[in-house]
Design a protein around this motif. Structure first.
Motif, PDB file in Angstrom:
ATOM      1  N   MET A 187       2.585  -8.239  47.703  1.00  0.00           N
ATOM      2  CA  MET A 187       1.310  -7.448  48.010  1.00  0.00           C
ATOM      3  C   MET A 187       1.679  -6.120  48.056  1.00  0.00           C
ATOM      4  O   MET A 187       1.391  -5.069  47.702  1.00  0.00           O
ATOM      5  N   LEU A 188       3.072  -6.023  48.964  1.00  0.00           N
ATOM      6  CA  LEU A 188       3.540  -4.684  49.093  1.00  0.00           C
ATOM      7  C   LEU A 188       3.945  -4.006  47.819  1.00  0.00           C
ATOM      8  O   LEU A 188       3.978  -3.035  47.720  1.00  0.00           O
ATOM      9  N   ASP A 189       4.875  -4.955  47.172  1.00  0.00           N
ATOM     10  CA  ASP A 189       5.477  -4.423  46.118  1.00  0.00           C
ATOM     11  C   ASP A 189       4.255  -3.773  44.857  1.00  0.00           C
ATOM     12  O   ASP A 189       4.571  -2.841  43.991  1.00  0.00           O
ATOM     13  N   SER A 190       3.151  -4.301  44.957  1.00  0.00           N
ATOM     14  CA  SER A 190       2.103  -3.947  44.156  1.00  0.00           C
ATOM     15  C   SER A 190       1.377  -2.668  44.763  1.00  0.00           C
ATOM     16  O   SER A 190       0.530  -2.201  44.165  1.00  0.00           O
ATOM     17  N   GLY A 191       1.685  -2.155  45.828  1.00  0.00           N
ATOM     18  CA  GLY A 191       1.428  -0.950  46.449  1.00  0.00           C
ATOM     19  C   GLY A 191       0.168  -1.082  47.274  1.00  0.00           C
ATOM     20  O   GLY A 191      -0.312  -0.274  47.854  1.00  0.00           O
ATOM     21  N   LEU A 192      -0.155  -2.347  47.848  1.00  0.00           N
ATOM     22  CA  LEU A 192      -1.135  -2.513  48.840  1.00  0.00           C
ATOM     23  C   LEU A 192      -0.656  -2.056  50.360  1.00  0.00           C
ATOM     24  O   LEU A 192       0.485  -2.342  50.456  1.00  0.00           O
ATOM     25  N   ALA A 193      -1.661  -1.229  50.813  1.00  0.00           N
ATOM     26  CA  ALA A 193      -1.462  -0.796  52.106  1.00  0.00           C
ATOM     27  C   ALA A 193      -1.643  -1.980  53.095  1.00  0.00           C
ATOM     28  O   ALA A 193      -2.419  -2.960  52.779  1.00  0.00           O
ATOM     29  N   LEU A 194      -1.178  -1.645  54.424  1.00  0.00           N
ATOM     30  CA  LEU A 194      -1.507  -2.769  55.328  1.00  0.00           C
ATOM     31  C   LEU A 194      -2.968  -3.266  55.506  1.00  0.00           C
ATOM     32  O   LEU A 194      -3.354  -4.272  55.597  1.00  0.00           O
ATOM     33  N   GLU A 195      -3.745  -2.079  55.619  1.00  0.00           N
ATOM     34  CA  GLU A 195      -5.078  -2.097  55.784  1.00  0.00           C
ATOM     35  C   GLU A 195      -5.794  -3.037  54.896  1.00  0.00           C
ATOM     36  O   GLU A 195      -6.574  -3.900  54.849  1.00  0.00           O
ATOM     37  N   GLN A 196      -5.480  -3.030  53.288  1.00  0.00           N
ATOM     38  CA  GLN A 196      -5.764  -3.800  52.324  1.00  0.00           C
ATOM     39  C   GLN A 196      -5.489  -5.054  52.496  1.00  0.00           C
ATOM     40  O   GLN A 196      -6.126  -6.023  52.150  1.00  0.00           O
ATOM     41  N   ILE A 197      -4.246  -5.201  52.736  1.00  0.00           N
ATOM     42  CA  ILE A 197      -3.642  -6.815  53.065  1.00  0.00           C
ATOM     43  C   ILE A 197      -4.593  -7.546  54.264  1.00  0.00           C
ATOM     44  O   ILE A 197      -5.041  -8.613  54.186  1.00  0.00           O
ATOM     45  N   ILE A 198      -4.603  -6.638  55.390  1.00  0.00           N
ATOM     46  CA  ILE A 198      -5.596  -7.307  56.266  1.00  0.00           C
ATOM     47  C   ILE A 198      -6.974  -7.813  55.805  1.00  0.00           C
ATOM     48  O   ILE A 198      -7.453  -8.828  56.233  1.00  0.00           O
ATOM     49  N   ASP A 199      -7.468  -6.800  55.193  1.00  0.00           N
ATOM     50  CA  ASP A 199      -9.050  -7.013  54.424  1.00  0.00           C
ATOM     51  C   ASP A 199      -8.800  -8.203  53.726  1.00  0.00           C
ATOM     52  O   ASP A 199      -9.659  -9.212  53.770  1.00  0.00           O
TER      53      ASP A 199
END
Length: 291
Positions: free
Chosen positions: A205-217
């Motif tokens: 998820m991080l490597d694909s560019g997701l921000a922490l807010e998006q990961i939490i969502d």
């Protein structure tokens, strides 16, 4: 500089702490010159310590995680302050192992599967809290989950990851802790399980560019999460010359007298940041008088 976000579900039944610790893991690799699998082990433990440490109360509070398995890496230690700033150390920084059966770095093999995870919380009381649980896998995340279940009776899901480049630098690192509060319903538990089951890895998820807010969502999809707080975290050592002096004084008069008698400079290196402190024979003699 790393980053931590904390959020809670709309009805208050689920809380999550998510962290991007890429810079922290990278700094640890630079200081300790770790091999890829040890970078992953230390980076995961630093991430866990950072997320757990930021929930401490009190400015002088600290949390220490110590993995002591039977693997070739030896002891792996991470220490966090109450703001999630961390420092770490590993007994054997260079371990070379083949990839595990999933084609991933064999962190469990480096740490070992027989041993203990020690959790030490110093919150300014007379004695620190010390909890220990047997290692589940040595992969760190599962061991942290087991600690919360056994020692704090908090249903917890922990995800941790460190992606290491071919040149041994850190590409991404991070993790999340999801915990159920007493108000969580069976439906919410089922929904959370389904959400987590369908998630890619944290590093993916991080490597694909997701921000922490998006990961939490994504983790709390359907829970309408609200962000509670956000703050930066860093690899930060609190060593100083005065702390090293106190350590030397604790060796006792006889030991310091032997050091001073050699007439040579004494060099002390910090395990956590590799900063070196040099003391002349005369300075050692002065410290001896304080014993």
């Amino acid at each position: 500089m790393g980053r931590i976000l904390r959020a809670i579900s709309e009805n208050g039944g689920v809380v999550i702490t998510a962290a991007d610790t890429t810079d922290i893991a990278a700094r640890a690799e630079q200081i300790h010159k770790t091999s890829a699998v040890v970078t992953a082990a230390l980076g995961r433990l630093l991430t866990a310590a950072s997320m757990m440490g930021c929930s401490l109360k009190g400015e002088e509070s600290s949390l220490t995680l110590r993995l002591k398995g039977d693997g070739p890496a030896g002891s792996v230690i991470a220490v966090s302050d109450d703001r999630g700033n961390v420092r770490g150390y590993v007994q054997n920084p260079v371990v070379e192992l083949p990839l595990n059966r999933y084609g991933k770095l064999d962190v469990g093999g480096a740490v070992g599967q027989n041993g203990l995870l020690h959790v030490i919380k110093d919150v300014g009381m007379k004695d620190p809290y010390v909890g220990s649980v047997p290692l589940v896998s040595g992969e760190v995340a599962e061991d942290i989950t087991a600690y919360f279940a056994a020692s704090e009776q908090i249903p917890t899901v922990c995800a941790l990851g460190v992606l290491v480049n071919p040149d041994l630098t850190v590409k991404v690192a991070g993790g999340f802790l999801v915990q159920l509060l007493p108000g969580a319903t069976e439906d919410e538990i089922s929904r959370l399980e389904e959400n987590i089951k369908g998630l890619p890895s944290m590093t993916n998820m991080l490597d694909s560019g997701l921000a922490l807010e998006q990961i939490i969502d994504r983790v709390l999809a359907g829970f309408a999460p609200n962000i509670l707080d956000e703050f930066p975290v860093d690899y930060r050592c609190n060593c100083s010359r005065s702390r090293v002096e106190q350590m030397l004084i604790s060796l006792g008069r006889a030991e310091l007298a032997d050091m001073a008698a050699k007439g040579e400079d004494t060099e002390v290196a910090c395990h956590f940041c590799d900063k070196k402190y040099r003391f002349t024979a005369k300075e050692i003699e002065k410290l001896q008088k304080q014993c």
